[in-house]
Every structure is written in structure tokens, then in C-alpha cells.
Write a protein that holds these residues in place. Structure first.
Motif, PDB file in Angstrom:
ATOM      1  N   THR A 553       0.827  -1.207   0.000  1.00  0.00           N
ATOM      2  CA  THR A 553       0.000   0.000   0.000  1.00  0.00           C
ATOM      3  C   THR A 553       0.860   1.255   0.000  1.00  0.00           C
ATOM      4  N   VAL A 554       1.929   1.239   0.795  1.00  0.00           N
ATOM      5  CA  VAL A 554       2.793   2.420   0.908  1.00  0.00           C
ATOM      6  C   VAL A 554       3.594   2.630  -0.371  1.00  0.00           C
ATOM      7  N   ARG A 555       4.068   1.546  -1.000  1.00  0.00           N
ATOM      8  CA  ARG A 555       4.902   1.670  -2.208  1.00  0.00           C
ATOM      9  C   ARG A 555       4.158   2.359  -3.344  1.00  0.00           C
ATOM     10  N   ASP A 556       2.853   2.159  -3.390  1.00  0.00           N
ATOM     11  CA  ASP A 556       2.073   2.815  -4.439  1.00  0.00           C
ATOM     12  C   ASP A 556       2.098   4.322  -4.306  1.00  0.00           C
ATOM     13  N   GLN A 557       2.485   4.810  -3.121  1.00  0.00           N
ATOM     14  CA  GLN A 557       2.473   6.262  -2.889  1.00  0.00           C
ATOM     15  C   GLN A 557       3.867   6.839  -2.699  1.00  0.00           C
ATOM     16  N   LEU A 558       4.906   6.018  -2.875  1.00  0.00           N
ATOM     17  CA  LEU A 558       6.273   6.511  -2.750  1.00  0.00           C
ATOM     18  C   LEU A 558       6.661   7.338  -3.978  1.00  0.00           C
ATOM     19  N   PRO A 559       7.500   8.360  -3.820  1.00  0.00           N
ATOM     20  CA  PRO A 559       8.031   8.832  -2.541  1.00  0.00           C
ATOM     21  C   PRO A 559       6.965   9.615  -1.770  1.00  0.00           C
ATOM     22  N   LEU A 560       7.089   9.598  -0.448  1.00  0.00           N
ATOM     23  CA  LEU A 560       6.179  10.385   0.381  1.00  0.00           C
ATOM     24  C   LEU A 560       6.977  11.060   1.484  1.00  0.00           C
ATOM     25  N   PHE A 561       6.429  12.179   1.953  1.00  0.00           N
ATOM     26  CA  PHE A 561       7.084  12.978   2.987  1.00  0.00           C
ATOM     27  C   PHE A 561       6.330  12.801   4.308  1.00  0.00           C
ATOM     28  N   ASP A 562       7.014  13.117   5.407  1.00  0.00           N
ATOM     29  CA  ASP A 562       6.357  12.947   6.695  1.00  0.00           C
ATOM     30  C   ASP A 562       5.159  13.873   6.849  1.00  0.00           C
ATOM     31  N   THR A 563       5.070  14.871   5.999  1.00  0.00           N
ATOM     32  CA  THR A 563       3.888  15.744   6.023  1.00  0.00           C
ATOM     33  C   THR A 563       2.680  15.088   5.354  1.00  0.00           C
TER      34      THR A 563
END
Length: 613
Positions: A553-563
Motif C-alpha cells: 500500500t505504501v509503495r504505491d504512494q512513494l516517494p512520500l514525505f512525513d507531512t
């Protein structure tokens, strides 16, 4: 191999230079005057020049040592293999010292080892120490069982242990004892498989929800018999229950007492006063609640309510009914009435009065194994009613036959339970204890038999324990339990010493049918428990599956920031069925970084999570 030392009518010592003796193997003493008696090795030892003679006297004494030296053994250099042989039948006089010892042919010992034909007996395992008989074994006894060893499943090497189920008519009831991890539950499963294979009606109370026979062991699929139509599982409160209107006052007192740790005398009096023949749960419960309300409000309070001006005709009629109840039952203690209320409601919430036992009776009539599942306290309550009902049906049929009448046939059956010390504890009462004692003492005459398994034989009712004519004794560690088992069986002192060290699945079978204790390796079960998965494997597998879903699930949204974590955590929760907050997601992302599953890049302003290079 030859006899050495001083002999008796029961035991002899034998020695050999060529081979080591195996525990429980069977040998023939070539003493023609005694018609070549047979015996079983019960203790063994080997001496050599590195262990000076005289340091140990567990097997031999000075006379045996002198006998060895006289017949040519060099005690200082030869390896001397010694064994104590216990004769199967007491000899009329001592065995002659010095006579030879040999292995028997199977036909010489078949009568001692096999008590049932392969088609009629329960194939429960392999008799330990019978491997030398394999070559002369009758064809119909070969390849009857498979054995489970640490290295895997192997084929039969010795004589199969065939339990004669028909002998229970003469020697009824079976006890299965062993500590945690001893193979007790495994052995019980094997026995139940054999009962199904013979289509013997069986009633199993399963407090652990483990007696399922759906899952066949892959290695035994080809040889496993079909069990699908030979057993059924029902759960108390769902598929089966108690028809309240069929309960007598005595049975109701037993049930309500069982739900809350017994009844006081005033509580018993409450039930006896309020219960009516053919009451439904609703009629009895309403009467109980109304009496409680009438006593709580009191006669003065009810009269005061009756004088209220705004009282409707319906309310007035109900108040008069309560006053009448108060006149009849006002002397009953309110605390006792409420105690019965609480216990009755507990049974009702468990669903005990929503069904009947027809499915159980039908299963027994079809020759099936019926597994009854439920919480331990609920099974104790329910088992009292079920055993009493089916035992009464069987007894009524047999009594009718004995009186020359034509009764309604109900089949003979076997009652099986694990944790038997909870159902029939020593020194204290429990709901099913009375009926189990009755079956233990009189069931043989009517075709009702017990198979009781427990880790703590010391805690099982002594009257019932004494009626268990066959006992399977697995590894047992507690000294009190070992002492109890030695009192109740013919286990020797040497066998008692071995109990704490038995391998899982090995058992001593003390049976009146054999007239001695038989050492058996229980066969591999065709099926396995649904709880067979190692809990730590389950933990790691669940963790790995959850990590895979989250990372996908997270890889589909990479790169991502802590914000971006607030938005991401919502999607993770939706797609993975979790309930994380932002802080939890950040902790897991840091763990994925440490494990090299994603990359992390920091700057003075933000932290970025990205795919690994």
C-alpha cells in the motif's frame, strides 16, 4: 544368550557377549522341563572393562557375577550384556541356570500379543520390542499401522497392537493418563478414529474444540479411511441444547446448581416450590421473576399501588396477581430467589434452552461419533443431561428385552471426555459426577462404556478410576500421579521409574485382557487437530502477511514525505483493515527502513521515504 545367576519362578537374569538386549523384547528360555517358558525384558545393562564390576547393583548381585565368571566371561575385558527377564506365567519351580535363550517365532507368542482379529480390533499402534518377530509375522498383521517418529512417518516394523473392543463387555471402561506433551490427546484421537472405523456410536465432550477429523495428514491420504460421514460436531447453545419442558424438578435443580457453583438449601426450596411439570422456559422464568418482584415490593407496597387513582385495569390486574403470588410464596428468601434468577439467566444467555438433543440421538443411532463442543462449565452442565437421557434410553431398551417385551432399540455407545477430572473430581461434587459413577459401576450390563482422559489421575474420582479396566499410561512426571497409577495398575517399580522419561506417543497399556502391562508406540493418526500450528509460526506468519500488505500500500504512494502521513495512514487503515494513527505508521516506516525494505532521506525541513536503490 543364556540364563545366569540365581533364578526364581518369576524372574531370571540372562547374559550375552554378542548382542545388547532391548527393553520389552520377548525371549524364549530353552528349559524343556518347563516347556520353554517365555518372558519379557524389563531391565537391561551392559558392562565392559571401562566400568569395573561391583560399582552398580541395579540389575545384578554377587551371585550373578560369580555365575558369569564360572561360565567363561572375562569380567575385566569382555563386554557383558545383562537383562532381567520377567516370565509371562509363573513357573512351577525355578528356571535351570545355564540353559540357552533364543528369539521366539511369531506363532509361539501370537496368543500373548494379539487378542483380536485385524478386522474386528482397533489398530492402535505397534508393540515395542517385537521387531525381531517381523520376519515370521502373519501376512494379515503386516503393514497395519504407520508410526510417527522424530524423523518422520515410518512403516510398521513389529507386531501391531490390536485392542479387542468386544472385550469391553467383560472388562469395561478405559482410562487415558499422561502429562502435557506426552501424546495423551494424540492417543485419544487415534482411539476415536478406530471407533469411527468400526462404526461404534460414540459421544465425545470436547472442551478444547480440537476433536475435528476434517484435515487428513498428507502423507497418509492414500491409506486413511473416509471419516466424513462417520462423525458430526455440534455446539451447545447453537445446534443442540435442552428442551426445558422435558426437565423434571430434580433435573432442573441439577442444571441450575451446575451453572453457579451449587445451590443452597433455600435456593433448592425455591425451585421445588415454583417449578411445575411441563413448564416451558418462559412460564418458569416469568413465574420466578414475578415472585421476586412480589417479595421485593412486599404486600404493603402492592396494596398501596392498588389504591392509586391513575392505575389502569391491566396494571390493577397484574398487581392483584402479584399479591396472590406473595400470599403463596412470600415466605421464600428474596436473596435465594434472585440467586436462582441469576443462574437461570446465565444458562439462557448461553443458549442452552434454545434447542434439543435430537441431533445427538440421531448421530448415535446412525453409528456416528458425535463431538459436543462448548465451554468447559457449559459442557459439565449439558453432559449431565445428555448422558442421563441416552443412558436412560439404552437402559429402558435392555430392561424391556430382559422382560420379554418389545422395546424401542437404542444402540450401545461409548462416552469419551478429555479433562475428566473436571467432570468427576475426587472429593468434591460436579454436575456429571453422579451419572458417570453410575455408568462406571453399572454401564457394562447395558452397553454403555467410558473412555476418560486426564493429565491428573490423582484428581479423578477414585470409584471411577477403580472401574477403568484398561489404562493407557503416557509420560507422567508428578510423583503423586505416578503413585496413583502404580496403585491402580500392574506397573512394576522399574516401569514406574521409566514414566517420566517416555517419548511422546509411547504408552504402557495395563489391561486385564492381556493380564500384564504392554509397552506400545501409538500409531500415526490419520487426521490432525486444527490447533496443530505452532503459535510462534502463526505469530511470525501473521506479522509477515501484515507487513507485505502495508508495504504494498505504501509503495504505491512513494516517494512520500512525513507531512503526507495523515493521508497515507487513512488509506493503510482502509486497505489493510488496521486502526493505526500517524505515530504508529511512522514507527512502522522506521522499522521498514531498518530492515532495508524502503529508503529514508532526511533534510533540514522534511523526511522523505522512497524506494530502495
Amino acid at each position: 544368550m543364556q540364563v545366569v545367576g540365581v533364578t526364581t519362578q518369576q524372574e531370571v537374569y540372562i547374559a550375552s557377549k554378542e548382542r545388547k538386549f532391548r527393553m520389552n523384547e520377548i525371549l524364549v528360555i530353552e528349559d524343556e522341563a518347563l516347556d520353554c517358558p517365555k518372558g519379557e525384558v524389563v531391565e537391561t545393562m551392559s558392562y565392559n572393562r571401562l566400568i569395573p564390576m561391583g560399582l552398580d547393583r541395579s540389575v545384578v548381585d554377587t551371585q550373578v557375577i560369580q555365575s558369569l565368571e564360572q561360565i567363561g566371561y572375562d569380567i575385566g575385558s569382555d563386554e557383558v550384556n545383562l537383562a532381567k527377564l520377567r516370565l509371562f506365567s509363573e513357573a512351577p519351580y525355578p528356571v535351570r541356570t545355564g540353559c540357552g535363550v533364543r528369539f521366539p517365532r511369531f506363532d509361539e507368542v501370537r496368543r500373548l500379543l494379539v487378542k483380536a482379529s485385524p478386522g474386528e480390533g482397533m489398530a492402535l499402534g505397534e508393540i515395542r520390542g517385537t521387531e525381531p518377530l517381523a520376519e515370521t509375522l502373519d501376512p494379515d498383521l503386516k503393514d497395519r499401522v504407520h508410526l510417527l517418529e522424530p524423523e518422520g512417518i515410518r512403516r510398521q516394523r513389529g507386531v501391531p497392537f490390536l485392542f479387542d473392543i468386544q472385550s469391553m463387555q467383560q472388562y469395561p471402561h478405559i482410562g487415558i493418563f499422561g502429562g502435557s506433551g506426552s501424546g495423551k490427546s494424540f492417543g485419544l484421537r487415534v482411539i476415536l478414529e478406530e471407533l469411527m472405523n468400526l462404526s461404534i456410536p460414540t459421544l465425545v465432550f470436547d472442551p478444547h474444540f480440537e476433536m475435528s477429523f476434517h484435515e487428513v495428514v498428507p502423507e497418509l491420504k492414500e491409506s486413511a479411511p473416509p471419516f466424513d460421514h462417520r462423525w458430526t460436531a455440534v455446539q451447545v447453545g447453537q445446534e443442540v441444547g435442552i428442551n426445558f419442558s422435558h426437565l423434571s424438578t430434580r433435573e432442573l435443580i441439577g442444571l441450575i446448581g451446575a451453572s453457579g457453583g451449587g445451590l443452597s438449601e433455600p435456593m433448592t426450596n425455591v425451585i421445588q416450590s415454583l417449578h411445575r411439570r411441563r413448564d416451558t422456559f418462559t412460564t418458569f422464568s416469568d413465574r420466578l421473576n414475578n415472585v421476586a418482584q412480589a417479595i421485593e415490593e412486599g404486600m404493603q407496597g402492592l396494596k398501596k399501588r392498588l389504591r392509586e387513582e391513575d392505575l389502569t385495569p391491566t396494571e390493577a390486574e397484574r398487581t392483584k396477581d402479584l399479591m396472590e403470588l406473595h400470599q403463596q410464596f412470600g415466605s421464600l428468601p428474596l436473596a435465594s430467589v434472585k440467586g436462582v434468577q441469576w443462574r437461570l439467566n446465565r444458562l439462557e444467555k448461553a443458549g442452552l434452552f434454545q434447542q434439543d438433543i435430537r441431533r445427538i440421538e440421531e448421530g448415535l443411532e446412525q453409528g456416528r461419533l458425535v463431538v459436543i463442543q462448548g465451554d468447559s462449565w457449559l459442557l459439565q452442565v449439558f453432559s449431565t443431561y445428555v448422558i442421563t437421557s441416552v443412558y436412560r434410553k439404552r437402559r429402558e431398551y435392555r430392561d424391556a428385552v430382559m422382560n420379554g417385551e418389545e422395546g424401542v432399540f437404542f444402540p450401545p455407545f461409548v462416552i469419551v471426555t478429555d479433562e475428566a477430572h473436571n467432570f468427576a473430581p475426587k472429593g468434591t461434587d460436579s454436575p456429571p459426577k453422579r451419572i458417570l459413577k453410575e455408568v462406571a459401576q453399572e454401564g457394562r450390563k447395558y452397553g454403555a462404556f467410558l473412555m476418560l482422559a486426564t493429565q491428573r489421575p490423582t484428581l479423578l474420582d477414585e470409584t471411577i478410576t477403580a472401574q477403568l479396566n484398561t489404562k493407557f499410561v503416557f509420560r507422567t512426571v508428578r510423583g503423586t500421579d505416578i503413585a496413583t497409577l502404580r496403585e491402580e495398575t500392574d506397573l512394576t517399580q522399574e516401569e514406574g521409574k521409566r514414566l517420566p522419561y517416555l517419548s511422546s506417543g509411547d504408552t504402557f497399556v495395563s489391561s486385564a485382557v492381556y493380564g500384564r502391562t504392554v509397552f506400545v508406540r501409538i500409531r500415526a493418526a490419520f487426521t490432525h487437530s486444527p490447533h496443530v500450528t505452532n503459535p510462534f509460526d502463526e505469530l511470525w506468519s501473521a506479522k509477515e502477511n501484515q507487513d507485505d500488505r502495508v508495504i504494498q500500500t505504501v509503495r504505491d504512494q512513494l516517494p512520500l514525505f512525513d507531512t503526507d502521513l495523515m493521508e497515507v495512514v487513512g488509506r493503510v487503515n482502509r486497505e489493510c483493515g488496521l486502526h493505526w494513527d500517524v505515530n504508529r505508521l511512522k514507527q512502522e516506516l522506521e522499522r521498514f527502513v531498518a530492515e532495508g525494505k524502503i529508503a529514508k532521506k532526511e533534510s533540514p525541513f522534511v523526511t522523505r521515504y522512497d524506494v530502495t536503490d
